[in-house]
Design an enzyme around this catalytic site. Structure first.
Site, mmCIF file in Angstrom:
data_model
loop_
_atom_site.group_PDB
_atom_site.id
_atom_site.type_symbol
_atom_site.label_atom_id
_atom_site.label_comp_id
_atom_site.label_asym_id
_atom_site.label_seq_id
_atom_site.Cartn_x
_atom_site.Cartn_y
_atom_site.Cartn_z
ATOM 1 N N GLY A 99 -1.960 8.621 -10.238
ATOM 2 C CA GLY A 99 -2.264 8.965 -11.615
ATOM 3 C C GLY A 99 -3.737 9.202 -11.888
ATOM 4 O O GLY A 99 -4.104 9.813 -12.885
ATOM 5 N N ARG A 100 -4.595 8.709 -10.999
ATOM 6 C CA ARG A 100 -6.036 8.945 -11.157
ATOM 7 C C ARG A 100 -6.739 8.964 -9.810
ATOM 8 O O ARG A 100 -7.962 8.861 -9.736
ATOM 9 C CB ARG A 100 -6.651 7.865 -12.035
ATOM 10 C CG ARG A 100 -6.353 6.473 -11.539
ATOM 11 C CD ARG A 100 -6.835 5.438 -12.503
ATOM 12 N NE ARG A 100 -6.270 4.149 -12.131
ATOM 13 C CZ ARG A 100 -6.826 2.997 -12.458
ATOM 14 N NH1 ARG A 100 -7.940 2.982 -13.137
ATOM 15 N NH2 ARG A 100 -6.256 1.870 -12.120
ATOM 16 N N ARG A 189 2.865 4.406 0.777
ATOM 17 C CA ARG A 189 3.292 3.110 0.254
ATOM 18 C C ARG A 189 4.793 2.922 0.430
ATOM 19 O O ARG A 189 5.518 3.864 0.693
ATOM 20 C CB ARG A 189 2.969 3.044 -1.248
ATOM 21 C CG ARG A 189 1.534 3.357 -1.581
ATOM 22 C CD ARG A 189 1.426 4.213 -2.845
ATOM 23 N NE ARG A 189 0.047 4.652 -3.049
ATOM 24 C CZ ARG A 189 -0.870 3.938 -3.693
ATOM 25 N NH1 ARG A 189 -0.548 2.802 -4.252
ATOM 26 N NH2 ARG A 189 -2.095 4.382 -3.787
ATOM 27 N N ASP A 258 4.908 0.004 -5.276
ATOM 28 C CA ASP A 258 3.993 1.141 -5.151
ATOM 29 C C ASP A 258 2.589 0.691 -4.763
ATOM 30 O O ASP A 258 1.727 1.532 -4.492
ATOM 31 C CB ASP A 258 3.949 1.955 -6.450
ATOM 32 C CG ASP A 258 3.543 1.122 -7.659
ATOM 33 O OD1 ASP A 258 4.323 0.214 -8.015
ATOM 34 O OD2 ASP A 258 2.474 1.373 -8.241
ATOM 35 N N ASP A 268 -4.760 -1.489 -3.501
ATOM 36 C CA ASP A 268 -4.836 -1.432 -4.967
ATOM 37 C C ASP A 268 -5.300 -2.754 -5.572
ATOM 38 O O ASP A 268 -4.503 -3.585 -5.995
ATOM 39 C CB ASP A 268 -3.493 -1.003 -5.578
ATOM 40 C CG ASP A 268 -3.295 0.499 -5.485
ATOM 41 O OD1 ASP A 268 -4.303 1.217 -5.344
ATOM 42 O OD2 ASP A 268 -2.149 0.955 -5.557
#
Length: 496
Positions: A99-100, A189, A258, A268
């Site tokens: 998403g980014r 992932r 994820d 993450d």
């Protein structure tokens, strides 16, 4: 300067390739990063830079700042964002994706290729309701913790550098934008496989599994059931990674599928935390109201996530029984690794009957007294086999119930005598296993607040300390101190 070849190199000339870009278009979207106004260099990691043959001082140059912010694209780069899905807090969330994050491509290194990814580089088709940006606060936390975990010897993605901009970004309040350049051999992932399974796209599922096996698990390519072997090895790696987390008191905070690496890397960094006053039920993520990702729950959640991956791979593996056999690797792999780490943390040279009870009693003692996790293990290395109460004081004073500590210490000393333990040798070995410095939230917060005021010296200093977590560093003693009272009020959440 490329330290692998000894030749000067500009950011434009970075030797990117992009193996993920060679997958069919359904796996990703080609796109350009969105530039940020007037980006500036904040910090770079020398150990991470060395992995891809770069010098950290070169990264401070404006051409590298522009490329690693997304304001300029290197000639050989093929920017893209990947699609994936996942379970979030145990609930199927459907399609997610980068998403980014925008992948620039792979850079070669002595240890193999490293995928280079910009986090916070702008909107993508997978941004959903987000703005595609990351703020300075969360970018610095990820940068610092990635490198801290690597120095602790725990499998992790890496962080090459951080850049910033004065562009305002709205979260709970107005903050400023930043981009962290992170690296891993691959960012595939568990949720990358779940995406195709839940869509009934078995061809894409097989393509992705074959891609992962070819590039990172080639030893399974000729196996009778390569997909079963893949699941078993990912399960083992995940279990060993989480044992490493438990041993240093690290809490990930958002172990969604994820956020689980197919290589068993810590992936993450969001609302993470390192255990301070020990509480097995501690929840480091303020958003996690139910405590799904508490310290104690990380172990079963890791297993649950492997089951989710096994379910996604089931069409390739064949039968539920074969998948179960692969997943059965989790508990023994976790148990063996944690047992190995605990023996090292207590300076025990061999395994003996009664060790498990010694460990259990130790954790009960820590829980009852909420003793500081990092300080306990570090100071334990200073314990003398024939020490008295005065010599034990720095360690003993971590406990409100000193009599309970004395009873456990008596048990521990008796165990040490069984193997004729040497104080000097044991101290050296335990200090190699028990860090003196971890990224406590208050240390990160102090450096972040300085950086938000334009002073990055605190980030550079903290990074240097965390790169040598096992060294005594007497000049940096303040970074190993008990957290101040105000640190108890710090909260971290999924907002970044």
């Amino acid at each position: 300067m490329n330290i692998c070849t000894g030749t000067a190199i500009t950011a434009d000339e970075l030797p990117f390739n992009n193996s993920f870009a060679e997958l069919p278009p359904a796996f990703h979207t080609r796109l350009m990063p969105t530039p940020l106004p007037a980006p500036t260099f904040i910090a770079a990691s020398a150990p991470a830079a060395a992995l891809v043959g770069l010098e950290p001082q070169d990264l401070a140059g404006q051409d590298f700042v522009d490329v690693f912010t997304g304001n300029k694209v290197a000639v050989r780069s093929q920017p893209l964002s990947a699609v994936y899905s996942g379970h979030q807090f145990g609930v199927w969330a459907g399609q997610l994706g980068d998403g980014r994050a925008i992948t620039l491509g792979d850079l070669p290194g002595e240890g193999g290729q490293m995928e280079i990814q910009l986090k916070g580089a702008g909107l993508t088709p997978y941004s959903r309701m987000g703005d595609g940006r990351a703020v300075l606060r969360s970018s610095l936390r990820e940068f610092l913790c990635s490198e801290a975990m690597a120095a602790l010897g725990i499998p992790t993605t890496r962080a090459l550098m951080v850049t910033g901009s004065h562009q305002p970004i709205m979260r709970e309040s107005v903050e400023t934008a930043a981009v962290v350049t992170r690296m891993a051999p691959t960012f595939v992932r568990f949720g990358s496989f779940e995406h195709w399974y839940h869509r009934g796209r078995q061809d894409e599922l097989r393509i992705l599994a074959d891609y992962v096996i070819k590039n990172w698990y080639p030893e399974f390519a000729g196996a009778a059931n390569p997909y079963k072997e893949l699941l078993a090895e990912v399960t083992r790696r995940t279990a060993r990674m989480i044992a490493g987390w438990q041993a240093v008191g690290f809490m990930h905070g958002v172990m969604n599928t994820d956020n689980m690496s197919i290589l068993g890397l810590t992936l993450d960094y969001g609302p993470f935390g390192f255990m301070e006053a020990f509480d097995a039920n501690h929840i480091c993520n303020h958003t996690d109201q139910g405590g799904r990702y508490s310290y104690a729950n990380q172990v079963p959640v890791g297993h649950w996530n492997c089951y989710a991956l096994g379910n996604a791979l089931l069409p390739l593996i064949g039968t539920p029984e074969e998948a179960e056999e692969a997943l059965d690797a989790y508990r023994p792999a976790f148990g063996a690794k944690l047992d190995e780490l605990l023996h090292a943390k207590l300076g025990l040279l061999d395994v003996r009957e009664g060790d498990e009870a010694l460990f259990d009693d130790m954790f009960k003692l820590l829980q009852a007294n909420h003793a500081d996790f990092t300080l306990f293990f570090r100071r334990l290395g200073e314990l003398k086999l024939d020490g008295d109460l005065g010599q034990d004081a720095p360690l003993r004073d971590l406990f409100l119930d000193r009599a309970a500590f004395d009873a456990w210490a008596l048990q521990y000393r008796a165990r040490l005598r069984l193997e004729n333990s040497s104080d000097e040798r044991r101290r050296a070995a335990m200090h190699r296993a028990n860090p003196k410095y971890v990224l406590r939230n208050y240390l990160a917060q102090t450096a972040i607040e300085q950086a938000q005021n334009g002073d990055y010296s605190g980030v550079h200093k903290l990074l240097g300390v965390l790169e040598r977590p096992f060294d005594d560093q007497p000049e940096n003693e303040a970074y190993a101190a008990m957290p101040p009272d105000w640190a108890a009020h710090l909260e971290v959440s999924c907002s970044s």
